[in-house]
Write an enzyme that holds these catalytic residues in place. Structure first.
Site, PDB file in Angstrom:
ATOM      1  N   ASP A  88       0.843  -1.192   0.000  1.00  0.00           N
ATOM      2  CA  ASP A  88       0.000   0.000   0.000  1.00  0.00           C
ATOM      3  C   ASP A  88       0.880   1.245   0.000  1.00  0.00           C
ATOM      4  O   ASP A  88       2.107   1.153  -0.022  1.00  0.00           O
ATOM      5  CB  ASP A  88      -0.925  -0.008   1.219  1.00  0.00           C
ATOM      6  CG  ASP A  88      -2.257   0.682   0.943  1.00  0.00           C
ATOM      7  OD1 ASP A  88      -2.239   1.792   0.386  1.00  0.00           O
ATOM      8  OD2 ASP A  88      -3.305   0.120   1.286  1.00  0.00           O
ATOM      9  N   ASP A 108       3.552   2.213  -4.838  1.00  0.00           N
ATOM     10  CA  ASP A 108       2.472   2.808  -5.622  1.00  0.00           C
ATOM     11  C   ASP A 108       2.056   1.813  -6.694  1.00  0.00           C
ATOM     12  O   ASP A 108       2.872   1.428  -7.541  1.00  0.00           O
ATOM     13  CB  ASP A 108       2.958   4.113  -6.263  1.00  0.00           C
ATOM     14  CG  ASP A 108       1.854   4.873  -6.990  1.00  0.00           C
ATOM     15  OD1 ASP A 108       0.800   4.261  -7.298  1.00  0.00           O
ATOM     16  OD2 ASP A 108       2.038   6.065  -7.257  1.00  0.00           O
ATOM     17  N   LYS A 122      -8.791  -5.727  -3.389  1.00  0.00           N
ATOM     18  CA  LYS A 122     -10.101  -5.551  -2.770  1.00  0.00           C
ATOM     19  C   LYS A 122     -10.803  -4.316  -3.323  1.00  0.00           C
ATOM     20  O   LYS A 122     -10.356  -3.200  -3.109  1.00  0.00           O
ATOM     21  CB  LYS A 122      -9.973  -5.403  -1.246  1.00  0.00           C
ATOM     22  CG  LYS A 122      -9.218  -6.501  -0.551  1.00  0.00           C
ATOM     23  CD  LYS A 122      -9.238  -6.332   0.955  1.00  0.00           C
ATOM     24  CE  LYS A 122      -8.649  -5.039   1.431  1.00  0.00           C
ATOM     25  NZ  LYS A 122      -7.212  -4.930   1.142  1.00  0.00           N
ATOM     26  N   HIS A 126     -13.272  -0.378  -9.528  1.00  0.00           N
ATOM     27  CA  HIS A 126     -14.460   0.428  -9.847  1.00  0.00           C
ATOM     28  C   HIS A 126     -14.292   1.884  -9.425  1.00  0.00           C
ATOM     29  O   HIS A 126     -15.132   2.720  -9.717  1.00  0.00           O
ATOM     30  CB  HIS A 126     -15.714  -0.181  -9.209  1.00  0.00           C
ATOM     31  CG  HIS A 126     -15.900   0.144  -7.761  1.00  0.00           C
ATOM     32  ND1 HIS A 126     -14.971  -0.200  -6.801  1.00  0.00           N
ATOM     33  CD2 HIS A 126     -16.891   0.797  -7.108  1.00  0.00           C
ATOM     34  CE1 HIS A 126     -15.401   0.213  -5.619  1.00  0.00           C
ATOM     35  NE2 HIS A 126     -16.554   0.828  -5.771  1.00  0.00           N
TER      36      HIS A 126
END
Length: 219
Positions: A88, A108, A122, A126
């Site tokens: 992350d 990144d 996860k 979208h």
């Protein structure tokens, strides 16, 4: 109304927008993790990842939410032989607590992604337009071995039931913060996969208005 009053009004509006935006982020952060945890269990994501076999390397890639590695902790708890990398942004990783079997790596996703046999993303694509999604998937593709795959947990199109309406409201909050996001059909995900060099996709299961989509690097 003079110019000074106009400036004060503009400043107040900007402060209100900032407060509302922060509140929206808090709502999203508070709601997403429990929903993803529940969906992960009901969709059998842990069993899907376990098919990589003992000693397989799984990794979670993506930005908020879930940057602390909560889902990966569940995977490790059920399958201790799987080594996980929680990937992350640096601002997220520096706040993450250590956990046996999991390595925290800052970076990144639009630049590169650590190597792994399976990459678990996860509820992410979208929130981005097609160009950014293809970039993410290409970076995943480069990080995978020939037999590797990407597992996505994504929300389905909303129905009329209460749970679906709540999910739709959460989508609207996220898309309000990032206007480039969009929901996609299976055909549209297939198109993204082809643009990012994947051989094919599968949708092995759906539950609670979420689906698991698997992007396979090779047949």
């Amino acid at each position: 109304m003079n110019s000074e009053e106009n400036q004060m009004k503009t400043s107040t509006n900007e402060e209100d927008d900032h407060i509302h935006g922060q509140y929206a982020i808090q709502l999203v952060s508070a709601s997403v993790l429990p929903m993803v945890l529940k969906a992960t269990i009901e969709l059998g994501v842990l069993d899907i990842i376990d098919k990589a076999g003992p000693g397989g390397l799984a990794q979670g890639a993506g930005s908020a939410p879930g940057g602390g590695g909560s889902i990966l902790k569940m995977i490790i708890f059920k399958y201790p032989t799987i080594k996980c990398v929680n990937y992350d942004l640096p601002s997220i990783i520096e706040k993450s607590t250590s956990y046996p079997g999991m390595e925290h790596v800052a970076g990144d996703i639009f630049v590169d992604i650590p190597k792994g046999e399976a990459i678990f993303v996860k509820w992410m694509l979208h929130s981005w337009d097609d160009k950014h999604c293809v970039k993410i998937l290409k970076n995943c593709h480069e990080a995978l071995p020939a037999h590797g795959k990407v597992d996505l947990v994504i929300p389905e199109a909303p129905e009329t039931i209460l749970a679906a309406k709540s999910l739709f409201q959460l989508d609207m909050l996220m898309m309000n913060m990032n206007s480039r996001g969009k929901d996609r059909t299976r055909k549209e995900f297939q198109s993204l996969g082809e643009d990012a060099w994947y051989s094919h996709i599968q949708v092995p299961c759906s539950a609670f208005n979420f689906s698991v989509i698997e992007f396979y690097k090779s047949i």
